[in-house]
Design a protein around this motif. Structure first.
Motif, PDB file in Angstrom:
ATOM      1  N   GLU A 184      42.889  38.226  44.323  1.00 52.47           N
ATOM      2  CA  GLU A 184      43.666  37.029  44.663  1.00 52.47           C
ATOM      3  C   GLU A 184      44.196  36.312  43.418  1.00 52.47           C
ATOM      4  OE1 GLU A 184      40.937  37.866  48.052  1.00 52.47           O
ATOM      5  OE2 GLU A 184      40.725  37.743  45.863  1.00 52.47           O
ATOM      6  N   LEU A 185      43.491  36.444  42.311  1.00 52.74           N
ATOM      7  CA  LEU A 185      43.960  35.785  41.088  1.00 52.74           C
ATOM      8  C   LEU A 185      45.222  36.429  40.534  1.00 52.74           C
ATOM      9  CD1 LEU A 185      40.995  34.664  38.784  1.00 52.74           C
ATOM     10  CD2 LEU A 185      42.968  33.325  39.519  1.00 52.74           C
ATOM     11  N   ARG A 186      45.427  37.717  40.837  1.00 50.59           N
ATOM     12  CA  ARG A 186      46.646  38.371  40.364  1.00 50.59           C
ATOM     13  C   ARG A 186      47.879  37.831  41.070  1.00 50.59           C
ATOM     14  NH1 ARG A 186      43.251  42.881  39.708  1.00 50.59           N
ATOM     15  NH2 ARG A 186      43.678  43.709  41.782  1.00 50.59           N
ATOM     16  N   ALA A 187      47.689  37.247  42.235  1.00 56.88           N
ATOM     17  CA  ALA A 187      48.818  36.592  42.910  1.00 56.88           C
ATOM     18  C   ALA A 187      49.212  35.307  42.198  1.00 56.88           C
ATOM     19  CB  ALA A 187      48.454  36.304  44.368  1.00 56.88           C
ATOM     20  N   ILE A 188      48.288  34.757  41.416  1.00 57.77           N
ATOM     21  CA  ILE A 188      48.556  33.535  40.660  1.00 57.77           C
ATOM     22  C   ILE A 188      49.102  33.871  39.280  1.00 57.77           C
ATOM     23  CG2 ILE A 188      47.510  31.411  39.775  1.00 57.77           C
ATOM     24  CD1 ILE A 188      47.566  31.680  42.836  1.00 57.77           C
ATOM     25  N   HIS A 189      48.526  34.888  38.631  1.00 53.96           N
ATOM     26  CA  HIS A 189      48.956  35.324  37.308  1.00 53.96           C
ATOM     27  C   HIS A 189      48.817  36.842  37.237  1.00 53.96           C
ATOM     28  CE1 HIS A 189      48.833  35.999  32.933  1.00 53.96           C
ATOM     29  NE2 HIS A 189      49.517  34.879  32.835  1.00 53.96           N
ATOM     30  N   PRO A 190      49.802  37.553  36.663  1.00 50.33           N
ATOM     31  CA  PRO A 190      49.776  39.019  36.691  1.00 50.33           C
ATOM     32  C   PRO A 190      48.512  39.645  36.111  1.00 50.33           C
ATOM     33  CG  PRO A 190      51.926  38.237  35.955  1.00 50.33           C
ATOM     34  CD  PRO A 190      51.046  37.035  36.050  1.00 50.33           C
ATOM     35  N   LEU A 191      47.865  38.979  35.158  1.00 50.94           N
ATOM     36  CA  LEU A 191      46.653  39.542  34.569  1.00 50.94           C
ATOM     37  C   LEU A 191      45.403  39.241  35.382  1.00 50.94           C
ATOM     38  CD1 LEU A 191      47.247  38.885  30.766  1.00 50.94           C
ATOM     39  CD2 LEU A 191      47.621  40.999  32.057  1.00 50.94           C
ATOM     40  N   GLY A 192      45.526  38.364  36.372  1.00 50.02           N
ATOM     41  CA  GLY A 192      44.371  38.037  37.199  1.00 50.02           C
ATOM     42  C   GLY A 192      43.269  37.371  36.427  1.00 50.02           C
ATOM     43  N   LYS A 193      43.631  36.532  35.469  1.00 50.21           N
ATOM     44  CA  LYS A 193      42.653  35.859  34.619  1.00 50.21           C
ATOM     45  C   LYS A 193      42.591  34.375  34.938  1.00 50.21           C
ATOM     46  CE  LYS A 193      41.877  39.555  32.021  1.00 50.21           C
ATOM     47  NZ  LYS A 193      40.576  40.228  31.946  1.00 50.21           N
ATOM     48  N   SER A 194      41.535  33.743  34.470  1.00 46.59           N
ATOM     49  CA  SER A 194      41.361  32.301  34.622  1.00 46.59           C
ATOM     50  C   SER A 194      40.989  31.749  33.252  1.00 46.59           C
ATOM     51  CB  SER A 194      40.249  32.023  35.634  1.00 46.59           C
ATOM     52  OG  SER A 194      39.993  30.658  35.772  1.00 46.59           O
TER      53      SER A 194
END
Length: 221
Positions: free
Chosen positions: A43-53
């Motif tokens: 789900e984080l990859r939908a926010i940022h392509p690398l899926g990082k926080s």
């Protein structure tokens, strides 16, 4: 409303702490690591392509990378808070530690984490060999680097209680993660009293404690 996309046991905790220090209203969207792989969820990859926080949304602005987020929040919402005046010796120290925290400081810590996982994630048949290699790399390359870095931090805190001078700043928020991670992974003995005192000071800050309540406890293991 500022939104923080927050992953458990991640460096995004520092963003929550900064927001609390600045007294800004924000929303936390939580994401949980996979219990087996410890990787961030898709789900984080939908926010940022690398899926990082961390990733932060502020109106139409979306920012990633902790240092960039800290600079943005200070410039957009912080006024003169939590940073020394530009052009001063303290201001130059502030800029240095702000970037060092995610640059030079994190390299040996990341290597320490990776090599500690190699034996656990190796096939059972070669695990003894993998464990031997990981131990040798740690002893010959990683541990000496961590010792050098923590000695450097200790010496800097002899100059002043905080990394950018006599006043607490966002540089201390940035440096909190490597200092805490190194303390967790290699420990601080009697030769690192100022690093221990630094951790005691930041843990006592009400904004630090409020950020833990919002983001949840985290581990450096």
């Amino acid at each position: 409303m500022i939104t923080v996309h927050h992953l458990n046991d991640s460096r995004s905790q520092r963003v929550l702490w900064l927001l609390e220090e600045l007294g800004l209203a924000y929303e936390v969207k939580r994401y949980q690591r996979d219990a087996k792989t410890m990787l961030a969820p898709p789900e984080l990859r939908a926010i940022h392509p690398l899926g990082k926080s961390p990733v932060v949304d502020d109106g139409e602005a979306r920012l990633a990378e902790t240092g960039a987020i800290v600079e943005y929040l200070l410039e957009t919402h912080g006024g003169s808070a939590l940073r020394p005046a530009r052009g001063t010796a303290e201001g130059r120290r502030f800029t240095y530690w702000l970037h060092y925290a995610e640059g030079s400081a994190m390299t040996p810590l990341l290597l320490k984490l990776i090599f500690s996982q190699i034996p656990k994630r190796s096939p059972l048949l070669i695990r003894p060999v993998a464990n031997g290699i990981a131990r040798k790399v740690d002893a010959s390359l990683i541990a000496p680097q961590l010792k050098a870095h923590t000695a450097y931090w200790e010496a800097e805190l002899e100059r002043s209680d905080w990394f950018a001078g006599d006043a607490f700043s966002a540089a201390d928020i940035m440096m909190s993660f490597p200092v805490e991670a190194a303390g967790s992974r290699v420990g601080y003995g009697a030769d690192r009293p100022r690093l221990k005192a630094f951790l005691e000071r930041i843990h006592a800050r009400p904004a630090y404690q409020r950020a833990l309540e919002r983001g949840g406890p985290y581990s450096y293991a």
